[in-house]
Scaffold this active site. Structure first.
Site, mmCIF file in Angstrom:
data_model
loop_
_atom_site.group_PDB
_atom_site.id
_atom_site.type_symbol
_atom_site.label_atom_id
_atom_site.label_comp_id
_atom_site.label_asym_id
_atom_site.label_seq_id
_atom_site.Cartn_x
_atom_site.Cartn_y
_atom_site.Cartn_z
ATOM 1 N N HIS A 1 12.749 39.891 74.645
ATOM 2 C CA HIS A 1 12.550 41.336 74.834
ATOM 3 C C HIS A 1 13.095 42.182 73.679
ATOM 4 O O HIS A 1 12.901 43.394 73.663
ATOM 5 C CB HIS A 1 13.231 41.823 76.123
ATOM 6 C CG HIS A 1 12.674 41.213 77.370
ATOM 7 N ND1 HIS A 1 11.349 41.291 77.701
ATOM 8 C CD2 HIS A 1 13.274 40.515 78.367
ATOM 9 C CE1 HIS A 1 11.154 40.666 78.865
ATOM 10 N NE2 HIS A 1 12.298 40.176 79.283
HETATM 11 ZN ZN ZN Z 1 12.658 36.544 82.483
#
Ligand code: ZN
Length: 381
Positions: A133
């Site tokens: 992320h």
């Molecule tokens: Zn995850």
């Protein structure tokens, strides 16, 4: 000599936001010790991670972000700047030496990449990696630096090879997607719980890349409460089609194990059966298309006692062509960690399933996933 390397050092456990944060790298130690107690992992297999250089981090990350993370880790970044770099959120708060400890995670993945790409070994794993992320200038979703994205760019720059990225974490691999969205030289495949109710909210079927990169992003969003059969059917057929069409030189896979029904952060309903099969499916693709060249890294997984160690062991089993052991979980392992665990540690390799919730809408969910599969397969006809 071994043909597979395992990247590990206890220093990786210092990537730690706080005692109460759900991202807990104790799971690395639990997995490593389980494999050692089983006798399938020895010190001969282990390579220590190196620290990624600033230059390597800058393959993806912006210099001012790296400087901000350095300062934050020393407590000298003004709090007014936390928001700008993603450090004001509960998901990615400042912690001591956060630059050094995050650069070690990236370096671990690069250590695995170099071991494979130099020809030293055929495949390698770094379960401490998988921070998919992280954005180029902002921390997000428990991730500071994006080791996956840096590794992909590193393989391209240093080895000039075509990479297929396969992300089976329950969350969409957004940081990796946006790093290569217009890049035609990376194939980015992510299968995940739909972003309708789950972080980060992206990863729709319609996100397929842009410009020259159109068609090199493949997202497979699954309905919440998807079960084993549907998951495996959709995964196997779509990932094979992508691989067949792209013909990669090497595969990099993120093995988040948060698709399990006992994971506290997500809503998929898979069991250990699926988690055990995924790395073998990826390994088979690597054998078929890339002369076996694959780098497997970690990812999410928040039930660190009852799910992660057993699931991640299978990453190592798959890379070594081993099967699930017939023997129970070693008593030595249970005795070592039971006093620290808030739940009974598992004694066998299978889920008890006494707490498995039957899903009334199963047929509807499977049909929806099946439609998604067919739409993707159409692109590769
Ligand atoms: Zn995850």
């Amino acid at each position: 000599m071994t043909n597979v390397k395992y990247i590990y050092s206890e220093d990786l456990l210092r990537y730690r936001f706080s005692d109460s944060h759900p991202f807990n790298q104790m799971r690395l130690k639990l997995t490593t010790d389980l494999l050692m107690d089983l006798g399938v992992l020895t010190t001969q297999h282990i390579l220590k991670p190196r620290v990624a250089t600033d230059e390597e981090l800058m393959l993806v990350h912006e210099p001012n972000y790296i400087e901000a993370i350095k300062k934050a880790g020393q407590g000298t970044l003004p709090e007014s700047e936390y928001e700008k770099y993603g450090l004001a959120s509960e998901d990615t708060p400042q912690f001591v030496n956060m630059h050094e400890n995050s650069a070690l995670v990236v370096g671990g993945t690069l250590t695995a990449v170099d071991a494979v790409m130099s020809g030293e070994v055929t495949c390698a794993c770094h379960l401490g990696g998988g921070l998919h992320h992280g954005f180029k200038g902002k921390a997000s979703g428990f991730c500071i630096y994006n080791d996956s994205a840096v590794a992909i760019q590193y393989i391209q720059s240093k080895y000039k090879q075509r990479v297929l990225y396969i992300d089976t974490d329950a969350h969409h691999g957004d940081g990796v997607q946006w790093s290569f969205y217009t890049n035609e030289d990376v194939m980015n495949y992510s299968i995940h719980e739909t972003g309708r109710y789950l972080f980060p909210g992206t990863g729709a079927l319609t996100e397929r890349g842009d410009g020259k990169g159109f068609g090199t992003t493949v997202n497979v969003p699954l309905d919440a409460y998807t079960e084993d059969e549907s998951y495996l059917d959709v995964f196997q057929e779509t990932v094979e089609a992508v691989c067949e069409s792209y013909k990669p030189d090497v595969i990099l896979s993120v093995n988040g194990v948060d698709i399990h029904y006992l994971d506290p952060l997500t809503h998929l309903s898979c069991t250990l059966d699926t988690l055990y099969k995924i790395p073998y499916i990826v390994k088979d693709l690597a054998d078929k298309y890339c002369d076996g060249k694959v780098i497997m890294i970690g990812g999410g997984g928040y039930n660190i006692w009852r799910v992660v160690p057993r699931a991640w062991s299978h990453v190592w089993f798959a890379l070594n062509d081993l099967q699930t052991p017939h023997s129970p979980i070693p008593k030595s392992w249970i005795e070592k960690y039971q006093s620290q665990a808030p739940v009974p540690l598992p004694e066998t390799w299978t889920d008890e399933l006494d707490d498995y919730m039957e899903i009334p809408r199963q047929k509807e969910i499977s049909e929806k996933n099946n439609n998604t599969k067919h739409r993707i397969l159409e692109w590769f006809k």
